[in-house]
Structures are given as structure tokens and as C-alpha cells.
Design an enzyme around this catalytic site. Structure first.
Site, PDB file in Angstrom:
ATOM      1  N   CYS A 244       0.843  -1.198   0.000  1.00  0.00           N
ATOM      2  CA  CYS A 244       0.000   0.000   0.000  1.00  0.00           C
ATOM      3  C   CYS A 244       0.877   1.247   0.000  1.00  0.00           C
ATOM      4  CB  CYS A 244      -0.911  -0.026   1.222  1.00  0.00           C
ATOM      5  SG  CYS A 244      -1.694   1.548   1.609  1.00  0.00           S
ATOM      6  N   CYS A 247       0.787   2.993   3.401  1.00  0.00           N
ATOM      7  CA  CYS A 247       1.499   2.222   4.433  1.00  0.00           C
ATOM      8  C   CYS A 247       3.006   2.354   4.247  1.00  0.00           C
ATOM      9  CB  CYS A 247       1.087   0.758   4.367  1.00  0.00           C
ATOM     10  SG  CYS A 247      -0.664   0.456   4.703  1.00  0.00           S
TER      11      CYS A 247
END
Length: 414
Positions: A244, A247
Site C-alpha cells: 500500500c 502504508c
């Protein structure tokens, strides 16, 4: 995005010959290398060319522009000389893209490069505070220590005299689709220590050091997470997916502050809820140079949700959520790549756990996709905890005093 691989950071130029000496002296990870000051460089007998190169590479790493490091090093100019070049020269001589030029010449958006001079970062001599361990440093013969720590902390700072009772925090969540979609609720209490005490985890990677193999060859057996904070407090960054973009951005920002956490005696761990080996291999050490843990039972993630996983669909949680879209744009501006492999609906967050069985001092919940625990807040909580203002073992039901941020805080419950 700049990698935390030491070999990639120093390149194949004038710094490569210093590798054995760097390893011997404890300059064995990128965040620590980046806080070298002139005194530290002199102690390593660096040439002026090597000093200039380290300063340039540090500046580029902060801005995610390491693809230009070799060319800028080879030109023989110092960083100040490079910053004074025109956009035309930067483009023609170094093939720098226009957007990258804007990022390169912006000295304020990415922080003050002189700020790192507040630290002398030899890991073996990192101190908690100069006035508290000066005698110990002298007895070890150390010539390197953390300097002006209080002044170097990012704002906001917590007012002195506060006694923390455990804090749970999250960003605000606005109604979506003109109020037709309401944001999911989040818990308003810090998880009890019993919720994390018996969690089983497996180490997927070690802390990255110079000359390491890309990944651990031998699978480590599962272990109790409580063993990790038995002697030292720890920060656990719980990530939705290592692929991600948001992230990855959060992990990179947090690990970039590793010298500060080292100085405070606080460990850093990234926690995943599923193991896709190729994803872990690309994530570490490019975006995170610390230990990566697998929480196969997703128990850290359940603790964030009060016993249940916090999940949200892509449509309502991202496409219809302006805050999540803003978080995505923030990560995108850092030049980070992404993919969509793995489970991406389980929300993450962050825990700060005290040593021994003292409990959870701080808990941040990813309410909107891509929410980050404010770094200033995390660092200040760790500081207060280490110097006695926060004692998780003696927490009560009193309301914690507010921080100067948008996060909501509520009391710890044993």
C-alpha cells in the site's frame, strides 16, 4: 522512494571504501548515517569529497531523489553549490525532471537539513539526555552523544508536568457522500494489556545492517510478542499491506526517525497480518529497515478494534472519503510506488508498549485509510514515558490531558 539499504545509499563512489570502517564504528544503518555531523566525519578521517558526498546523499534521500546521487556526486560540487544552480543546468547536466527539480531546490518542505546536526549518532553511544547520562558517557570514553534533544523535537510538544494515564488517538472522520455514508465507529479506550500480552508473532526480517542477506534464510519459530518488550519499550506499526502506498509512506517516515528512538531506548517493529514473501522482500529494507513481524492471528489488529478487526470497503472507505484521498495524495507526492496485492481492507494503527508488563502507553487507530500517527506525538509520548511522566503500570481511569493535535485521547483501562 529512497531505500534504507546502506549499500544503495552509499553507492559505488568515494564512500564505498569506508564500508568496513563504518560497520566497525557502528554506522551500520541509513538513518544513523544521515545524522553524522562534521565531528563524526573527522573521527572517520573522511576526505572533503567524502564529506560532501555524504551531505548530498543525505539531502537526496530525504527528498526521494536518490536516482540522481551518482551524477551529482560525480560532478564534484558541494550541496550548496548544487542548490545554487539554475533549473536549466539541473535539467541539462543531470537530466533532472522538472518536478524533481522543484523538490530538490525546496529546502523547507522536507525539513531543515541542518537539524540533524543536533545529533551525533554513533549507536553505541546514543544517550537518553545529555544531563542524565554524561557521567556514563565519560566512563565509556565516548566522544559522540545526542545533542540538544529538546530543541530538535518537532512541534507540537507536550507541556511539562502532565502525567499520562494512557492515550488512544485517531484522526477525525467526516460524513461521506453528502452525509449519506457515515464513517465507521472506532473504540474510545486503550486496549487492555491482556489483549496483547499473549500474542504470537514470527520474525520475517531482522533489523537491517550493512552486508546483510536480503531476507532471513531460516524461518524463525513463533514467539510471544511480550518477549519483545520485556526489557525495552517498543513501537509497533501495524500495516494494512506492505504494498500500500500510504502504508509504505508511513513506514518510511517513522523509520527515518530511528536515531531519535535509539536515543530514547525504544525499539521499532512493523507488523503485518499476512505473509506474501515477494511483498516483504520489496518492502524491506526499501521502505522499512527494522524488524518485520507476522501476526498470523491478526491479534494486534483486533486489539486496535476492541477485539474485532476494523475493516472498511474500498468504495466507502476510500473513493467516498475525502480524507483518505488526501492521505493518498500525500503519499503519492513522496514518489512512492504501489501495488494492490494482498488484503487491504483491514485497518492498522500503532501501539507504544512500555517495558515489562507495564502496559500500553499510546494507541493510534487508522480511522481513515492512510491516517498516520503524528510523529511529534509518538516521539513525545516515548520521551515522557522514558523520563517518568508516563507510567503505564500505574494507570488509572483519569482522563489524560490533551495534546496539541487533532487526535482524541481517552484513558487507559487495565
Amino acid at each position: 522512494m529512497a531505500s534504507f539499504s546502506v549499500e544503495e545509499f552509499i553507492g559505488n563512489g568515494v564512500l564505498k571504501e569506508l564500508l568496513p570502517n563504518l560497520l566497525e564504528q557502528g554506522w551500520d544503518d541509513v538513518p544513523t548515517l544521515k545524522v553524522m555531523n562534521s565531528e563524526d566525519m573527522d573521527s572517520m578521517n573522511m576526505t572533503q569529497k567524502q564529506k560532501d558526498t555524504l551531505v548530498i546523499r543525505t539531502y537526496l534521500h530525504d527528498r526521494g531523489l536518490m536516482q540522481y546521487a551518482d551524477k551529482l556526486e560525480a560532478c564534484g560540487r558541494s550541496l550548496s553549490e548544487l542548490l545554487n544552480l539554475s533549473t536549466t543546468v539541473l535539467s541539462a547536466q543531470f537530466d533532472m525532471k522538472r518536478g524533481h527539480i522543484a523538490r530538490f531546490i525546496d529546502r523547507t518542505r522536507f525539513g531543515d537539513p541542518n537539524r540533524r546536526q543536533a545529533f551525533s549518532a554513533r549507536r553505541t553511544s546514543m544517550s537518553y539526555r545529555e544531563d542524565s547520562i554524561s557521567k556514563d558517557l565519560s566512563s565509556k570514553g565516548s566522544n559522540s552523544m545526542m545533542r540538544s534533544y529538546e530543541q530538535s523535537l518537532p512541534e507540537p510538544k507536550i507541556k511539562e508536568g502532565y502525567v499520562f494515564k494512557g492515550i488512544v488517538a485517531s484522526e477525525p472522520a467526516d460524513p461521506r457522500a453528502c452525509g449519506c455514508v457515515q464513517p465507521p465507529p472506532v473504540i474510545d479506550q486503550v486496549a487492555p494489556y491482556s489483549a496483547i500480552e499473549k500474542i504470537s508473532v514470527q520474525k520475517l526480517t531482522p533489523e537491517y545492517k550493512i552486508g546483510m542477506e536480503p531476507l532471513v534464510k531460516t524461518k524463525t519459530p513463533p514467539m510471544k510478542a511480550s518477549e519483545l518488550w520485556r526489557h525495552k519499550p517498543a513501537v509497533f506499526l501495524c500495516l494494512r499491506r506492505p504494498g500500500c502506498i500510504m502504508c509504505r509512506a508511513e513506514a518510511h517516515k517513522l523509520y527515518s526517525q530511528k536515531p531519535i528512538f535509539d536515543a530514547l531506548g525504544v525499539q521499532l517493529f512493523a507488523v503485518l497480518h499476512e505473509h506474501i514473501e515477494a511483498e516483504v522482500k520489496y518492502f524491506w529494507p526499501r521502505y522499512w529497515g527494522g524488524v518485520v513481524l507476522l501476526d498470523r492471528g491478526r491479534d494486534f489488529f483486533k486489539a486496535l478494534g476492541g477485539g474485532n478487526l476494523l475493516k472498511e470497503k474500498f468504495l466507502t472507505g476510500f473513493l467516498l472519503n475525502p480524507r483518505a484521498i488526501s492521505n493518498y495524495k500525500r503519499a503519492k507526492s513522496m514518489g512512492i510506488q504501489q501495488n494492490f496485492k494482498g488484503e487491504g481492507e483491514i485497518k492498522g494503527g500503532l501501539f507504544i508498549v512500555g517495558s515489562g508488563n507495564s502496559g500500553i502507553a499510546y494507541q493510534f487507530i487508522e480511522r481513515n485509510f492512510g491516517d498516520w500517527a503524528p510523529l511529534a506525538e509518538v516521539i513525545e509520548i516515548c520521551t515522557q514515558m522514558q523520563f517518568g511522566s508516563i507510567d503505564p503500570s500505574g494507570l488509572t481511569d483519569d482522563i489524560a490531558p490533551p495534546l496539541k493535535s487533532c487526535s482524541a485521547k481517552l484513558p487507559f483501562h487495565a
